[in-house]
Design an enzyme around this catalytic site. Structure first.
Site, PDB file in Angstrom:
ATOM      1  CG  ASP A 297      -1.964   1.008   1.266  1.00 49.67           C
ATOM      2  OD1 ASP A 297      -2.392   1.421   0.170  1.00 49.67           O
ATOM      3  OD2 ASP A 297      -2.397   1.404   2.370  1.00 49.67           O
TER       4      ASP A 297
ATOM      5  N   GLY B  18      -8.349   8.591   6.407  1.00 46.97           N
ATOM      6  CA  GLY B  18      -8.484   8.884   7.830  1.00 46.97           C
ATOM      7  C   GLY B  18      -9.912   8.969   8.339  1.00 46.97           C
TER       8      GLY B  18
ATOM      9  CE  LYS C 214     -12.866   8.201   4.998  1.00 43.52           C
ATOM     10  NZ  LYS C 214     -11.431   7.885   4.935  1.00 43.52           N
TER      11      LYS C 214
ATOM     12  N   GLY D 193      -9.061   5.659   0.670  1.00 43.02           N
ATOM     13  CA  GLY D 193      -9.810   6.521   1.580  1.00 43.02           C
ATOM     14  C   GLY D 193     -11.291   6.222   1.615  1.00 43.02           C
TER      15      GLY D 193
HETATM   16  P1  13P Z   1      -9.272   4.909   4.995  1.00 41.85           P
HETATM   17  O1  13P Z   1      -8.422   5.794   5.843  1.00 41.85           O
HETATM   18  O2  13P Z   1     -10.497   5.618   4.521  1.00 41.85           O
HETATM   19  O3  13P Z   1      -9.601   3.617   5.655  1.00 41.85           O
HETATM   20  O4  13P Z   1      -8.411   4.568   3.672  1.00 41.85           O
HETATM   21  C1  13P Z   1      -7.391   3.591   3.722  1.00 41.85           C
HETATM   22  C2  13P Z   1      -6.540   3.609   2.509  1.00 41.85           C
HETATM   23  O5  13P Z   1      -6.821   4.238   1.505  1.00 41.85           O
HETATM   24  C3  13P Z   1      -5.297   2.802   2.561  1.00 41.85           C
HETATM   25  O6  13P Z   1      -4.527   2.971   1.404  1.00 41.85           O
HETATM   26  O1  G3H Z   2      -3.482   5.083   3.523  1.00 40.35           O
HETATM   27  C1  G3H Z   2      -2.849   4.726   4.507  1.00 40.35           C
HETATM   28  C2  G3H Z   2      -3.256   3.537   5.291  1.00 40.35           C
HETATM   29  O2  G3H Z   2      -4.355   3.825   6.116  1.00 40.35           O
HETATM   30  C3  G3H Z   2      -2.093   3.010   6.070  1.00 40.35           C
HETATM   31  O3  G3H Z   2      -1.780   3.845   7.114  1.00 40.35           O
HETATM   32  O4  G3H Z   2       0.632   4.374   6.866  1.00 40.35           O
HETATM   33  O5  G3H Z   2      -0.526   4.547   9.096  1.00 40.35           O
HETATM   34  O6  G3H Z   2      -0.045   2.315   8.079  1.00 40.35           O
HETATM   35  P1  G3H Z   2      -0.341   3.766   7.815  1.00 40.35           P
HETATM   36 ZN    ZN Z   3      -4.573   4.945   0.580  1.00 40.40          ZN
END
Ligand code: 13P
Ligand code: G3H
Ligand code: ZN
Length: 338
Positions: free
Chosen positions: A82, A188, A191, A219
């Site tokens: 990610d 987050g 939002k 997100g």
């Molecule tokens: P959220 O913060 O909305 O759960 O999004 C997570 C995300 O996009 C991780 O890449």
């Molecule tokens: O988009 C980010 C994900 O919610 C992962 O968050 O970098 O705090 O692990 P993190």
């Molecule tokens: Zn993301």
């Protein structure tokens, strides 16, 4: 069964569902996700951020995921990086057996993003690994990179959405397997200040300029009020939260080419709410199993709710059959030299 996201997205694009991509950081979160997927007969993408690699030590996380693959052979599983930001990280993830990587060059200028992404694609495809890239800018975290505050972002959101013509050029010049688009979602728990409306017209245009390309929504947590209330009732202090309404996400996966939906915050909220509740209602409790266990159960319930919303429940067998029919070998990338 371990696989890339390709067979998942093939069916998701054509079949009006989305694959949930859930962030994993420890054993209980991972177990909660996979148990929910088994119960719902759903595929899942277990995604690992750079922060998660550091927090848990990737060797530990990989072995937890290996256990998922062994224990749940009927659940299609992809392991995804990610928000990968460098080629070195992408190479490390491939060597660690990920089947999918994201190279996120969205904060760079367009040409730099293209070059970085095209390089990542060459490296990943040579190892049988698929690539997600990003164009446009989401709110929540990414605006920090360019020094915007969340309010400024929301006021000017149109300007940051993915440009369909740029997407056409980007797709043609990078050969990516999926594209994360900025269409009004945000990372987050905080939002938006106002109820959001996803830019469905944008998605439609991007589907025209990039026909058949699976789209990804980052997100996409909904920040359910009941969990915020539980957190605040038991000593938390999270005023002013807001997420993406689940009906809009359901529409994006059913009617548009959105095939991957990223959810992390809602799992964090479920876990935190449950742990806070146990601590507040059982002040003498000090056995971690008695608060991490209920937290894991809360993740199972939350993920089941998401899989139903994404319409991916019941799709596991068809995806496995499709994967086998394609004659794709199991990715032999674990420990691959790149
Ligand atoms: P959220 O913060 O909305 O759960 O999004 C997570 C995300 O996009 C991780 O890449
Ligand atoms: O988009 C980010 C994900 O919610 C992962 O968050 O970098 O705090 O692990 P993190
Ligand atoms: Zn993301």
């Amino acid at each position: 069964m371990l696989m890339t996201t390709k067979p998942m997205f093939d069916l998701a694009y054509a079949g009006g569902f989305g694959v949930g991509a859930f962030n994993v950081n420890n054993m209980e979160i991972t177990q909660g996700i996979i148990e929910a997927c088994a119960k719902e007969k759903s595929p899942c993408i277990l995604q690992i951020s750079k922060g998660a690699r550091k927090y848990a030590n990737i060797r530990f996380l990989r072995r937890i995921i290996d256990a998922c693959v062994e224990e749940y052979p009927n659940v299609p599983i992809a392991i995804h990086c990610d928000h990968g930001d460098t080629l070195d990280l992408i190479k490390a993830c491939i060597a660690d057996g990920y089947t999918s990587v994201m190279i996120d060059g969205s904060h760079h200028d367009f040409e730099h993003n293209i070059k970085l992404t095209a390089d990542a694609v060459k490296i990943a495809h040579a190892a049988g690994v698929v690539v997600e890239a990003e164009l446009g800018m989401l709110g929540g975290i990414e605006e920090d990179v360019v020094g915007l505050d969340a309010h400024e972002y929301e006021k000017n959101v149109e300007k940051f959405l993915t440009d369909p013509e740029q997407a056409r050029d980007f797709y043609a010049r990078t050969n990516i397997d999926s594209l994360a688009v900025a269409i009004g979602t945000s990372h987050g728990a905080f939002k938006f200040k106002h109820e959001p409306k996803l830019a469905f017209d944008r998605i439609e245009k991007i589907m025209k300029t990039c026909p058949g390309l699976p789209l990804v929504m980052h997100g996409s947590s909904s920040v359910p009020k009941e969990f915020i209330d539980l957190i605040n009732k038991h000593g938390g202090n999270m005023p002013g939260t807001m997420g993406v309404p689940e009906e809009q996400i359901a529409k994006a996966v059913r009617q548009y080419g959105v095939c991957k939906v990223n959810i992390d915050t809602d799992l964090r909220l479920a876990m935190t709410a449950k742990i806070r509740e146990v601590f507040a209602t059982k002040p003498t409790e000090f056995d971690p199993r008695n608060y991490l266990g209920p937290a894991r159960d809360a993740i199972v319930t939350m993920v089941q709710r998401k899989l139903q919303m994404l319409n991916s429940a019941g799709k596991a067998d068809a995806i496995i059959a499709h994967w086998k029919k394609q004659g794709e070998p199991m990715p032999e990338v674990y420990g691959a030299k790149v």
